[in-house]
Every structure is written in C-alpha cells, then in structure tokens.
Design an enzyme around this catalytic site. Structure first.
Site, short mmCIF file in Angstrom:
data_model
loop_
_atom_site.label_atom_id
_atom_site.label_comp_id
_atom_site.label_asym_id
_atom_site.label_seq_id
_atom_site.Cartn_x
_atom_site.Cartn_y
_atom_site.Cartn_z
CG LEU A 28 -1.91 -1.11 1.42
CD1 LEU A 28 -2.63 -0.96 2.76
CD2 LEU A 28 -2.92 -1.13 0.28
CG ASP A 29 0.23 4.55 -2.64
OD1 ASP A 29 0.98 3.72 -3.19
OD2 ASP A 29 -0.57 5.27 -3.26
CE1 TYR A 30 5.44 5.89 6.17
CE2 TYR A 30 4.33 8.01 5.84
CZ TYR A 30 5.07 7.15 6.64
OH TYR A 30 5.43 7.53 7.90
CB ALA A 31 -0.43 8.59 2.85
CB THR A 32 -3.01 3.78 1.35
OG1 THR A 32 -2.87 4.73 0.30
CG2 THR A 32 -4.31 3.05 1.20
#
Length: 241
Positions: A28-32
C-alpha cells in the site's frame, strides 16, 4: 522502527535471513491504511501472487475526495505512467487523459461508486467506493485527481496544497483473495467515522448507499461488481471523451 513487519512480527521478519520471514504479496502507499496481504511462506506467497497477477482478486477501497462528484457510478479508463517532470525527484505518476499526450503509460482501470456526499471544513466532499481493476502505482490517487476530485489529504497529487487534513483519506477496506481451494475474504472497519479529528470537521449531506456496517458494505461491493447498473447516473472517463 515504524514498519508493518516490525509492528506485527519479529523485528527482522522483513529480511530473507530471518528465521520467520514475512513475504509481502502486495503493498500500500505509505499514506494509505487498511488490508495488506502478507504470507508466512514462499509457497503461500507464490499462490497469492498468482491470484493478483491473473486479476482474480477483488479489492475495495473507501476514499473521501474533494468536491461533489457528478455521477453515481463511473469507470475510469486512463492509462497511468511516470510523470516525466518528476523522474529525478518524487516519481509522481500521471494519467493520460487525452490521445494527444505522448507520455508512456500502462493501461489502468478503476470503477467508482458514490456512497455519500458531505462537507469537510465547509468544503464539499464525496465518499466513494473504489474498485481497482488493474494495479498500477498510485492508480487510485491518480485517477481521482484526473477526474478533478483529488483524494482528501493527498499532499502529493494536490500539488502540495491539501495539507490541512491530518491524513490522506484512502483506506483499503476489503480484499477477496482466492487461493488453492478456499477464498479468503478480509474486511476491516473504515477508521474515518471513529476519528474525532475527522468528525469535528465532517457534516453529512446525502447518503446514496448505506455502507458503514459489514452487511451494508458487502451490499455496495455487490453493486460495484455488476457490469452495469440500470437506472443510475453513469459516467465513462477515457481518452475519447
């Protein structure tokens, strides 16, 4: 160390030399936030990986985006590739929204279903169920931005302007993964509506589909899974329109 592997397993589980290694099947993206698939053995990782490669998995994300969208159901068919202006910096991705663009892209498709409209800090926002058909880097963030509805709190794809929210509002809510002779179906609660930092700025306007219980969420997943839903405001986004 603030990593997933460190939080849930041994401190060296991300290393191949570990006695109990973890194998990341997806990322997952870091901010997800949300559901993340990992395996405890190489055979299990290979089996799950094949399901992802063959697009046999079903992934569902809840996103809050800027603005009130002009559709109930939408398909976004914009190829996604590296933004040539950021190749030597933060490696942003870019959607090809016009046939006149010359960037190199790979095909990318996302389906979107409107669940609710509301207001965040007195600005219009929409709650969307997102189902990625393909799995390109930053695909959901890029597609939302490309249709004019950047994800709330997405600092990168808002050109560093959306910095007031305390997080990016993209959450991997459910993963359906067929492996061997069973189907793994994992669902997690969306953290937004139990987050006081969000609720103090949120005001609901109209609920198109109830979605906050497990049963209701499964129902909206069934809606978005249909090839076409009659009687809804439908929009197709591709390079020809």
């Amino acid at each position: 160390m603030n990593t997933v592997a460190y939080q849930i397993a041994r401190c060296d589980s991300h290393l191949s030399t570990s006695s109990q290694p973890l194998h990341f099947v997806q990322r997952l993206d870091y901010a997800t936030s949300g559901v993340l698939c990992m395996a405890k053995s190489r055979p299990a990782a290979a089996s799950a990986g094949k399901a992802f490669e063959k697009r046999l998995t079903r992934k569902y994300y809840l996103a809050i985006v800027r603005g009130h969208v002009g559709f109930e159901l939408a398909d976004v068919d914009y190829g996604v590739g590296a933004d040539p202006e950021t190749l030597h910096s933060n490696h942003k991705m870019l959607a090809r929204t016009s046939s006149s663009q010359t960037i190199q892209v790979r095909s990318a498709q996302t389906r979107m279903l409107l669940l609710e409209t509301g207001w965040y800090q007195r600005s219009p926002v929409s709650v969307l169920l997102l189902k990625p058909i393909t799995g390109r880097r930053h695909q959901l963030r890029v597609h939302c931005n490309a249709i004019g509805h950047t994800i709330l709190g997405d600092y990168t794809y808002s050109d560093r302007s959306d910095c007031s929210p305390h997080r990016m509002f993209l959450h991997a809510s459910r993963l359906v993964l067929p492996v061997d002779k069973e189907v793994i179906d994992v669902q997690t609660k969306t953290p937004y509506f139990s987050d006081e930092g969000f609720l103090q700025h949120w005001k609901s306007d109209r609920v198109a589909y109830p979605y906050k219980t497990k049963g209701d969420f499964n129902d909206v997943c069934d809606v978005i899974d249909k090839s076409y839903v009659l009687g809804v405001n439908y929009k197709m986004y591709n390079c020809t329109n």
